[in-house]
Design an enzyme around this catalytic site. Structure first.
Site, PDB file in Angstrom:
ATOM      1  N   ALA A 114     -10.074 -40.624  18.745  1.00 61.08           N
ATOM      2  CA  ALA A 114     -10.535 -39.991  17.509  1.00 61.08           C
ATOM      3  C   ALA A 114      -9.571 -38.882  17.101  1.00 61.08           C
ATOM      4  O   ALA A 114      -9.222 -38.733  15.927  1.00 61.08           O
ATOM      5  CB  ALA A 114     -11.937 -39.414  17.711  1.00 61.08           C
ATOM      6  N   TYR A 115      -9.094 -38.125  18.085  1.00 61.23           N
ATOM      7  CA  TYR A 115      -8.172 -37.012  17.811  1.00 61.23           C
ATOM      8  C   TYR A 115      -6.846 -37.542  17.275  1.00 61.23           C
ATOM      9  O   TYR A 115      -6.370 -37.133  16.215  1.00 61.23           O
ATOM     10  CB  TYR A 115      -7.954 -36.238  19.115  1.00 61.23           C
TER      11      TYR A 115
END
Ligand code: ZN
Length: 695
Positions: A585-586
């Site tokens: 996600a990052y």
């Protein structure tokens, strides 16, 4: 005005203690003195280093602020060296200053006030001089001598206006020597002088005369207010702040074509009531009240007649155009007047750098007032001084008509060589002076380091963060180190469109716009793709992608309005080029940020707006490194949490620990003109990681 003198408040009763106490209670009252104006002195016998008794005068140092004076602010001069000058017919400013400097008891003292001779020539021990509003109101009237007599009878002396210097000092001395029993002396269009045997006596007389003038002005003013209840008042824009926030960057750009300025918006009651007054335009065109007011606000304020536009509901853009036209017309008029009189000013080639034709005060009836300065402090001083001008103008108007300092006298003060000399002594401006920087996520970690770094280089900083309390602490730290109004804290949630819009609007009202935006706020969530929840994925995109979009969009809008370019720096991550396991996600959301940065560079180029990014890695002094992330990273590396920082330091080519301050250094470079030929670039700040070399 209340007499604030309390005998028991003075610790010792030595001469200078009395003087300091008097200066401080005068300085606390801003209707008496503003921003370093006014001065006071005391004459007494002192013993010099030989034990010989000498008559000295302690007088306030040039530029020191009455309310904050200490012993050092009162240099002593030998009166035996100065009194004989009284018999001279004239003395140039340069020679006068030289004589005063040579009379210093301690040659390393600060430079005494430019009005030192005036104090020396008054044949009393204590002398006090202020620029009290109430007296200026009485003096700045048509037929001023008659108004003074009406107010005080015959026991007040007056000296016609003259630029401060030897002749004004001599005329003051002559007048008081001839009438030692007068209650006070008015320097026309300038200020009040009182005297006595002690600082308390000079102070008591000062307050008595100011009170009498206040009562006289108030009596006449209330009659004028009653009479004006039925007059036609100027209309006002209903939604003023939302217009002002759009107009401010357009004005800041127009004013700062050659050198950037900081502007400040004010639509408080004091300004709006004045602008609604039917005589406001006439009063403003008349000119400044005193030499002091002229130095801070120029001879006149720019006046933008936008009443017809308000009446037909014109847009902010149309109104801004009209205000810009007024500024342009102001500059042309100012230039013409300067050219017509420049020969009499005797300016050197070097002095010409101080010539400026932009207004310091811009009045737009219906909206409010903008004040202009090289920094927020100067814009604030111009605003404070103009508020006092308003009260003097309206008061004098009620007393039968405002009559300002003449345009020529005001020009002589604006370009007075003594004043230009004072300006030339100011410290050189810092690299980012006159600039405004907005930093998101600035309450801690990298954002805080960046905010402090940019402020240290002279920038005004908007410390934006979702945590307002911590942001305020950073802003306070910047103000303590760099001066008043150098930073403001704003609560900003980068994922909320309204919150981002509001933060930029507040920046435009406080400083006029932005030049540097550091889009820094971010979050990190760790999870394998299979375990990653939709909520975590969405939260990551929301802050790390959408947040940067919302900030960059507003930054570009404001910068385009200003038309003076700008620099946007994105704090990305090493994961953009080298994504890590469990950082789906990052890494994905940060990759969106990186592509956004490149498109901002592509679209911003033609406007001089640069966009670049930094890719830090393993910066441990940030909030990103939560306990959860520390544990998960330690587990992935097969080490203890305690070894984590050392582990990261070892894995880069330089085998070094990377800090938030290292990132701030690179961001400063990208924010400043040092990188003026660089846009769309990515700079790793990771100690050197082979796998994340930009490709
Ligand atoms: Zn003065």
């Amino acid at each position: 005005m209340r007499n604030e003198w309390r005998d028991d408040a003075i610790r010792r009763s030595d001469a200078i203690d009395q003087l300091i106490y008097q200066a401080r209670i005068i300085g606390q009252e801003d209707s008496l003195v503003l921003w370093g104006g006014g001065n006071t002195s005391f004459k007494f016998i002192e013993h010099d280093f030989n034990g010989k008794s000498v008559r000295v005068m302690c007088v306030k140092g040039s530029g020191s602020d009455m309310k904050a004076t200490t012993r050092r602010d009162f240099p002593a001069v030998r009166l035996d060296d100065l009194i004989p000058l009284f018999d001279r017919d004239d003395l140039s400013d340069d020679v006068m200053v030289e004589c005063v400097m040579r009379a210093l008891v301690d040659p390393s003292s600060p430079r005494p006030s430019i009005e030192t001779l005036l104090h020396a020539f008054v044949p009393f021990d204590a002398v006090l001089h202020t620029h009290a509003d109430a007296l200026l109101t009485v003096m700045n009237t048509r037929g001023r001598e008659a108004t003074v007599r009406n107010c005080f009878g015959d026991d007040m002396l007056t000296v016609p206006y003259r630029r401060p210097g030897f002749l004004l000092s001599k005329e003051t001395g002559l007048a008081i020597r001839a009438n030692p029993n007068a209650r006070g002396l008015l320097l026309m269009n300038h200020g009040l002088v009182t005297w006595g045997d002690t600082p308390k006596q000079a102070y008591d007389r000062h307050i008595e005369l100011v009170t009498q003038a206040e009562e006289y002005v108030n009596r006449n003013w209330s009659i004028a207010i009653r009479q004006s209840e039925f007059i036609d008042r100027q209309p006002t824009i209903a939604n003023r702040p939302s217009f002002a926030e759009k107009i401010s960057p357009l004005l800041r750009g127009a004013l700062g074509k050659e050198r950037r300025v900081v502007i400040r918006f004010d639509d408080g009651d004091g300004v709006m009531n004045f602008l609604q007054h039917p005589d406001a335009k006439m009063l403003v065109e008349s000119g400044a009240a005193t030499p002091d007011h002229t130095l801070y606000t120029k001879r006149n304020a720019a006046w933008a007649d936008i009443r017809p536009l308000i009446e037909r509901n014109a847009s902010a853009e149309e109104i801004a155009n009209e205000i810009r036209n007024s500024i342009h017309a102001f500059a042309l008029r100012d230039n013409d007047f300067f050219d017509a009189n420049r020969d009499s000013l005797n300016l050197s080639q070097d002095d010409l750098r101080f010539v400026s034709h932009i207004p310091r005060v811009i009045l737009a009836p219906g909206i409010g007032m903008w004040t202009v300065g090289k920094d927020a402090r100067a814009a604030k001083i111009a605003s404070d001084v103009f508020h006092h001008t308003i009260s003097i103008m309206l008061g004098a108007n009620a007393l039968g008509g405002y009559a300002s300092l003449s345009q020529k006298d005001a020009l002589d003060i604006e370009y007075w060589p003594m004043e230009l000399y004072r300006l030339s002594l100011q410290p050189a401006e810092r690299e980012l002076s006159r600039r405004v920087a907005l930093v998101t996520g600035a309450a801690n970690g990298i954002g805080k380091a960046v905010a402090l770094r940019l402020a240290k280089e002279g920038a005004h900083v908007i410390v934006a963060d979702i945590d307002l309390t911590s942001a305020q602490a950073v802003a306070d730290e910047i103000v303590a180190a760099n001066g008043i109004d150098r930073a403001i804290a704003i609560r900003m949630n980068v994922t909320d469109e309204a919150s981002v819009l509001s933060a930029f609007a507040q920046s435009c009202l406080a400083y006029g716009g932005v030049d540097i935006v550091v889009s820094n706020a971010g979050i990190a969530r760790t999870s394998s793709i299979t375990d990653l929840t939709l909520d975590e994925w969405n939260a990551s995109l929301s802050v790390n992608a959408t947040g940067h979009f919302l900030v960059a969009r507003e930054a570009m809008r404001v910068m385009k309005s200003q038309g003076t370019g700008g620099s946007i720096v994105f704090n990305a991550t090493k994961n953009v080029t080298a994504p890590g396991k469990d950082f789906g996600a990052y890494s994905a959301s940060k990759a969106a940020e990186a592509q956004l940065c490149r498109v901002v560079a592509i679209e911003g180029g033609e406007y001089g707006i640069r966009a670049n990014m930094v890719n830090p890695d393993a910066i441990f002094n940030t909030n990103l490194w939560t306990d959860q992330i520390r544990q998960s990273r330690a587990k992935a590396a097969g080490i203890d949490v305690g070894q984590l920082e050392a582990h990261y330091a070892k894995r880069n080519l330089l085998q070094t620990k990377v800090t938030a301050e290292d990132v701030a250094e690179a961001i400063f470079w990208l924010a400043s003109d040092r990188s003026s030929k660089t846009t769309g670039a990515m700079i790793p700040i990771d100690g050197g990681l082979r796998e994340s070399f930009p490709r």
